[in-house]
Design a protein around this motif. Structure first.
Motif, short mmCIF file in Angstrom:
data_model
loop_
_atom_site.label_atom_id
_atom_site.label_comp_id
_atom_site.label_asym_id
_atom_site.label_seq_id
_atom_site.Cartn_x
_atom_site.Cartn_y
_atom_site.Cartn_z
N ALA A 1 -1.44 -7.43 -0.40
CA ALA A 1 -1.36 -5.97 -0.51
C ALA A 1 -2.75 -5.36 -0.59
N ARG B 1 1.60 -8.83 -2.57
CA ARG B 1 2.72 -7.92 -2.33
C ARG B 1 3.79 -8.12 -3.40
N ALA C 1 -2.99 -3.76 2.75
CA ALA C 1 -1.84 -4.02 3.63
C ALA C 1 -2.30 -4.51 5.00
N THR D 1 0.53 4.51 4.34
CA THR D 1 0.39 3.25 3.60
C THR D 1 0.44 3.42 2.09
N ASP E 1 7.87 5.72 2.51
CA ASP E 1 8.13 4.28 2.35
C ASP E 1 6.84 3.46 2.40
N PRO F 1 3.98 0.72 1.43
CA PRO F 1 4.05 -0.59 0.78
C PRO F 1 3.35 -0.61 -0.58
N LEU F 2 2.42 0.34 -0.80
CA LEU F 2 1.61 0.35 -2.02
C LEU F 2 1.69 1.71 -2.70
N THR G 1 8.92 -2.69 -8.03
CA THR G 1 8.30 -3.94 -7.60
C THR G 1 9.37 -4.99 -7.30
N GLY H 1 10.37 -4.71 -3.91
CA GLY H 1 9.38 -5.07 -2.89
C GLY H 1 8.13 -4.23 -2.83
N LYS H 2 8.06 -3.14 -3.62
CA LYS H 2 6.85 -2.32 -3.63
C LYS H 2 5.75 -3.00 -4.43
N THR H 3 4.51 -2.66 -4.10
CA THR H 3 3.36 -3.08 -4.90
C THR H 3 2.86 -1.88 -5.69
#
Length: 241
Positions: free
Chosen positions: A12, A41, A76, A95, A171, A173-174, A200, A203-205
């Motif tokens: 991540a 991640r 990412a 992102t 949406d 990732p971080l 988390t 699936g999120k960081t």
């Protein structure tokens, strides 16, 4: 503005030998001195440190708000340190989700409209689908019934939940949270941390800056910044997340 393709299977966040030197009237000041950091991640990482330790500069490196004097910043799978200003704006919108201490909700927009704003700005998701997605995010964070209200009509805890929903709009990732519980009572702060833990698990960081050691211990890892570097305690684990 086209972005370079992300590196597959990257962490991540990866910082390698990152230095940041500011030039002031009194001379040069090294805010970061050779930082190496990896966040995997799905991790929930708490960044702690005294005022002036360098933690805010560290976060600014990760979010692309500032650039390193030396070293590499990968988020990412994208080399953020190589992006142009226009590319960074596009990259950040797709992102990153950012949660602020003071919520930063637009007072003249409803909570639903505040959550839709990043989607409108980045032109992601079909326009007709954005209200439905915004409502689903508000329900995810437990304030779906407040969709038609203005921020001033919500409690501090409700406003912070709306701010989290807005951070999730595209949406990303971080999610980076800068003192997200600083204006909340302890019970509400714990509820926000619980929500981060749930994110988390989905699936999120999450990278959270906090001065509250008790809340930091609820993360999966604590990174302690001191005098522009990371203490060995960065390897210590937090709570049961």
């Amino acid at each position: 503005m086209a972005l370079p393709p992300p590196r597959p299977d990257a962490a991540a966040v990866e910082l390698t030998a990152v230095r940041k030197v500011y030039t002031t009237g009194a001379g040069q000041f090294a805010a970061l001195q050779g930082i190496n950091l990896q966040v995997d991640r799905g991790e929930f990482v708490a960044v702690v440190g005294k005022s002036g330790s360098g933690k805010s500069t560290l976060i600014n490196m990760i979010t692309g708000i500032d650039r390193p004097t030396a070293g590499e910043v990968w988020v990412a799978g994208t080399p953020v340190h190589t992006l142009t200003e226009n590319q960074i704006a596009v990259w950040r919108g797709r992102t990153l989700g950012v949660v602020f201490q003071f919520f930063q909700l637009l007072p003249t927009l409803t909570t639903l409209e505040n959550v839709m704003l990043p989607m409108d700005f980045c032109q992601v998701y079909d326009k007709a689908a954005r209200p439905e997605r915004a409502l689903a995010l508000l329900e995810l964070v437990g304030v779906g019934q407040q969709a038609g209200k203005l921020p001033a009509n919500l409690s501090g805890g409700q406003q912070q939940r709306v701010a989290i929903a807005r951070a999730l709009a595209n949406d990303p990732p971080l999610v980076v949270a800068d003192e997200p519980t600083g204006n909340l009572d302890n019970r509400t702060a714990v509820a926000v941390i619980d929500l981060f833990r749930e994110l988390t698990q989905a699936g999120k960081t999450i990278i959270m800056v906090t001065h509250d050691q008790d809340l930091a211990c609820q993360s999966s890892r604590i990174v302690t910044v001191a005098e522009g570097g990371i203490r060995p305690a960065a390897t210590e684990r937090g709570g049961d997340a």
